[in-house]
Motif scaffolding. Structure first.
Motif, PDB file in Angstrom:
ATOM      1  N   LEU A  23       0.753  -1.077   0.132  1.00  0.00           N
ATOM      2  CA  LEU A  23       0.063   0.120  -0.020  1.00  0.00           C
ATOM      3  C   LEU A  23       0.952   1.082   0.032  1.00  0.00           C
ATOM      4  O   LEU A  23       0.484   2.260  -0.681  1.00  0.00           O
ATOM      5  CB  LEU A  23      -1.024  -0.030   1.286  1.00  0.00           C
ATOM      6  CG  LEU A  23      -1.846  -1.236   1.478  1.00  0.00           C
ATOM      7  CD1 LEU A  23      -2.605  -0.966   2.635  1.00  0.00           C
ATOM      8  CD2 LEU A  23      -2.949  -1.263   0.089  1.00  0.00           C
ATOM      9  N   ARG A  24       1.948   1.120   0.594  1.00  0.00           N
ATOM     10  CA  ARG A  24       2.914   2.459   0.763  1.00  0.00           C
ATOM     11  C   ARG A  24       3.675   2.607  -0.784  1.00  0.00           C
ATOM     12  O   ARG A  24       3.743   3.788  -1.136  1.00  0.00           O
ATOM     13  CB  ARG A  24       4.092   2.179   1.552  1.00  0.00           C
ATOM     14  CG  ARG A  24       5.113   3.291   1.825  1.00  0.00           C
ATOM     15  CD  ARG A  24       6.115   3.037   2.853  1.00  0.00           C
ATOM     16  NE  ARG A  24       6.898   2.016   2.300  1.00  0.00           N
ATOM     17  CZ  ARG A  24       8.040   1.737   3.129  1.00  0.00           C
ATOM     18  NH1 ARG A  24       8.363   2.404   4.045  1.00  0.00           N
ATOM     19  NH2 ARG A  24       8.889   0.646   2.895  1.00  0.00           N
ATOM     20  N   ARG A  50       0.837   4.426  -2.712  1.00  0.00           N
ATOM     21  CA  ARG A  50       0.962   6.072  -2.645  1.00  0.00           C
ATOM     22  C   ARG A  50       1.994   6.549  -3.138  1.00  0.00           C
ATOM     23  O   ARG A  50       1.825   7.820  -3.462  1.00  0.00           O
ATOM     24  CB  ARG A  50       0.869   6.153  -0.759  1.00  0.00           C
ATOM     25  CG  ARG A  50      -0.337   5.635  -0.401  1.00  0.00           C
ATOM     26  CD  ARG A  50      -0.500   6.319   1.247  1.00  0.00           C
ATOM     27  NE  ARG A  50       0.483   5.730   1.968  1.00  0.00           N
ATOM     28  CZ  ARG A  50       0.240   4.386   2.781  1.00  0.00           C
ATOM     29  NH1 ARG A  50      -0.937   3.982   2.685  1.00  0.00           N
ATOM     30  NH2 ARG A  50       1.301   4.028   3.389  1.00  0.00           N
ATOM     31  N   ARG A  89      -8.905   5.717  -5.278  1.00  0.00           N
ATOM     32  CA  ARG A  89      -9.161   6.510  -4.018  1.00  0.00           C
ATOM     33  C   ARG A  89      -7.562   7.268  -3.632  1.00  0.00           C
ATOM     34  O   ARG A  89      -7.788   8.171  -2.882  1.00  0.00           O
ATOM     35  CB  ARG A  89      -9.952   5.842  -2.829  1.00  0.00           C
ATOM     36  CG  ARG A  89     -11.241   5.514  -3.074  1.00  0.00           C
ATOM     37  CD  ARG A  89     -11.898   4.897  -1.899  1.00  0.00           C
ATOM     38  NE  ARG A  89     -11.441   3.412  -1.654  1.00  0.00           N
ATOM     39  CZ  ARG A  89     -10.828   2.818  -0.856  1.00  0.00           C
ATOM     40  NH1 ARG A  89     -10.299   3.443   0.051  1.00  0.00           N
ATOM     41  NH2 ARG A  89     -10.777   1.428  -0.740  1.00  0.00           N
ATOM     42  N   GLU A  90      -6.786   6.493  -3.742  1.00  0.00           N
ATOM     43  CA  GLU A  90      -5.375   7.050  -3.446  1.00  0.00           C
ATOM     44  C   GLU A  90      -4.592   8.311  -4.487  1.00  0.00           C
ATOM     45  O   GLU A  90      -4.075   8.674  -4.349  1.00  0.00           O
ATOM     46  CB  GLU A  90      -4.435   6.050  -3.367  1.00  0.00           C
ATOM     47  CG  GLU A  90      -4.267   5.170  -2.439  1.00  0.00           C
ATOM     48  CD  GLU A  90      -3.885   5.926  -1.069  1.00  0.00           C
ATOM     49  OE1 GLU A  90      -3.322   6.910  -1.255  1.00  0.00           O
ATOM     50  OE2 GLU A  90      -4.341   5.475  -0.058  1.00  0.00           O
ATOM     51  N   ARG A 111      -4.078   7.661  -7.776  1.00  0.00           N
ATOM     52  CA  ARG A 111      -3.201   7.343  -8.720  1.00  0.00           C
ATOM     53  C   ARG A 111      -3.744   7.134 -10.212  1.00  0.00           C
ATOM     54  O   ARG A 111      -4.683   6.889 -10.375  1.00  0.00           O
ATOM     55  CB  ARG A 111      -2.407   6.146  -8.247  1.00  0.00           C
ATOM     56  CG  ARG A 111      -1.680   6.198  -6.893  1.00  0.00           C
ATOM     57  CD  ARG A 111      -0.537   7.215  -6.851  1.00  0.00           C
ATOM     58  NE  ARG A 111      -1.274   8.489  -6.041  1.00  0.00           N
ATOM     59  CZ  ARG A 111      -0.534   9.266  -6.000  1.00  0.00           C
ATOM     60  NH1 ARG A 111       0.818   9.649  -6.087  1.00  0.00           N
ATOM     61  NH2 ARG A 111      -1.189  10.447  -5.335  1.00  0.00           N
TER      62      ARG A 111
END
Length: 474
Positions: A279-280, A283, A311-312, A314
């Motif tokens: 997940l990092r 981001r 939602r991030e 990207r």
């Protein structure tokens, strides 16, 4: 010249802890159980005025070459061959084990110089193992505690002496920080201008998906070498590994990530750490390739991953892997594109590219889609064009009347890019239905050619110029 230092040793002696200590960040996953690290991971290390590349490796174990541990050992051997110096680490508290002796002899088969490190040497418990380490024949061991940061001055002296011995300049080099962990400034330029895209700066691309979708195999095929550990076992990758690559003269930084399962199925601490690392990587990426399995496309978890990426904020590209196993490509591709539009309306127009990570088919098309998505992600629209579109759009489909009063959309501007974020000023933003907001977002996509990326729309209430006068009258 920046030296490369590989940290090797049997499992659970503290290699990843020392790696994290040297790079100054928690990059590598650390756990009490042995065998956590599988792929070799690189980072920029700084110790005193020494700057070098440090490589974390899997624990050395004796096993069959075709097994998972055998393939892990092969990765470690490649790291030793490519390194300028090897830090051979033992556990001072456990003393010199038969496995340490075996791999001490194994390292003598390489021309790479070796510096012996006795980790976990804090207190008196490690004294016996420290003296025992002389028997390995690699000179005086460096006693340190990677977890507590003790003995780093001695490690600095050992590295400085070793670098000078092999003719490497020890002066500090001006190097860039590891982009996997340093937060990148994605702020936008002044409104009305295009964001500057530096072609020399690596484009950060993360490959994500469910376990066993073929992420590591795809990256190995892209770069043309067996850089990442692969195999039929699901969940091989644990750390998010960055790999530098060049595609048609464009510098790319690829991030391989651990497979992401449904949250309810992730129970073990180690898998939670792996998913958090993935997940990092999402981001800090600029474009995320969501990899699907052509034999099981658009499962519930695939949709959850794609929605998470959206939602991030990207840029997204969907790649359907294992396309060489599909018997009727054209009808299947048409059906998949229809399903994509239906199941991912929040990413309407997202590119869907069939590929084969095993044969390399479709990789050029995938990277072309990645490059196009990145340009769209950076796109800006002038305020004049937005307000002309707003005038026509509201005239064709006016906002609804709520409680007998028409909602007025007065003005629109783009606040940010990466992804495009628009702000519309209206009389009563809290009363505007969600359906009309979706109508506006879809209209923005169509009018300004923004396919397949998240589009943000914020509603704000404009200042009432007569508000102060009303207060005076009352």
């Amino acid at each position: 010249m920046v030296a490369t230092v590989a940290i090797v040793g049997r499992p659970n002696v503290g290699k990843s802890t020392l790696f994290n200590r040297l790079v100054g960040k928690r990059l590598a996953l650390v756990d009490d159980r042995p065998g956590v690290t599988r792929d070799r991971r690189e980072g920029r290390a700084k110790l005193g005025d020494l700057t070098f590349t440090v490589v974390d490796t899997a624990g050395l174990e004796e096993s069959d070459a075709d097994s998972l541990t055998g393939r892990m050992r092969a990765q470690t051997e490649e790291a030793v061959k490519a390194a300028d110096l090897v830090l051979f680490m033992i556990d001072a508290r456990a003393g010199v084990t038969p496995l340490d002796q075996h791999f001490s002899q194994f390292l003598r088969g390489f021309s790479t110089p070796v510096t012996l490190v006795a980790n976990k040497a804090e207190g008196r418990a490690g004294d016996a193992g420290l003296y025992d380490a002389f028997s390995l024949g690699h000179g005086e061991p460096v006693a340190l505690s990677a977890e507590h940061g003790e003995g780093l001055a001695d490690l600095f002296d050992a590295l400085d002496e070793a670098f000078r011995g092999i003719g490497i300049d020890t002066a500090p080099a001006d190097v860039e920080a590891d982009e996997a962990v340093v937060e990148v400034d994605v702020s936008d330029d002044d409104e009305g201008t295009e964001p500057t895209i530096d072609p020399k700066k690596p484009l950060r691309v993360a490959i994500v998906g469910r376990p066993n979708a073929g992420k590591s195999t795809l990256i190995n095929e892209m770069i043309g070498e067996e850089r990442l550990l692969t195999g039929p076992e699901a969940g091989i990758t644990r750390d998010s590994i960055s790999v530098d690559w060049s595609w048609k003269g464009r510098n790319i930084k690829l991030f391989d990530t651990a497979g992401i399962r449904r949250k309810a199925r992730v129970q073990e601490k180690l898998e939670k750490l792996s998913v958090a690392d993935a997940l990092r990587a999402i981001r800090f990426a600029e474009v995320v390739v969501v990899l699907l399995d052509a034999m099981k496309p658009f499962e519930r978890q695939d949709l959850s991953i794609a929605d998470l990426v959206a939602r991030e904020g990207r840029a997204v590209v969907i790649a359907v892997n294992k396309w060489d196993l599909v018997e009727e490509p054209q009808p299947v591709l048409k059906e998949l594109r229809t399903e994509c539009e239906r199941l991912l309306p929040q990413l309407r127009g997202v590119p869907l590219v069939p590929i084969s990570g095993m044969t390399g088919k479709g990789i050029d098309k995938l990277m072309k889609a990645v490059s196009d998505a990145y340009e769209v992600w950076n796109r800006r629209v002038s305020t004049a064009k937005l307000n002309r579109w707003l005038e026509v759009s509201t005239a064709q489909h006016p906002p609804p009347a709520v409680s007998g009063r028409r909602i007025r959309l007065r003005y629109m501007t783009q606040a940010k890019a990466r992804p495009p974020h628009f702000v519309a000023f209206c009389s009563r933003p809290e009363s505007l239905p969600d359906a009309y907001t979706r109508y506006m977002v879809n209209g923005l996509r169509d009018a300004f050619n923004l396919p397949g990326i998240p589009v943000r729309l914020t509603l704000r209430k404009g200042d009432n110029p007569y508000a102060s006068k009303k207060k005076k009258r009352s």
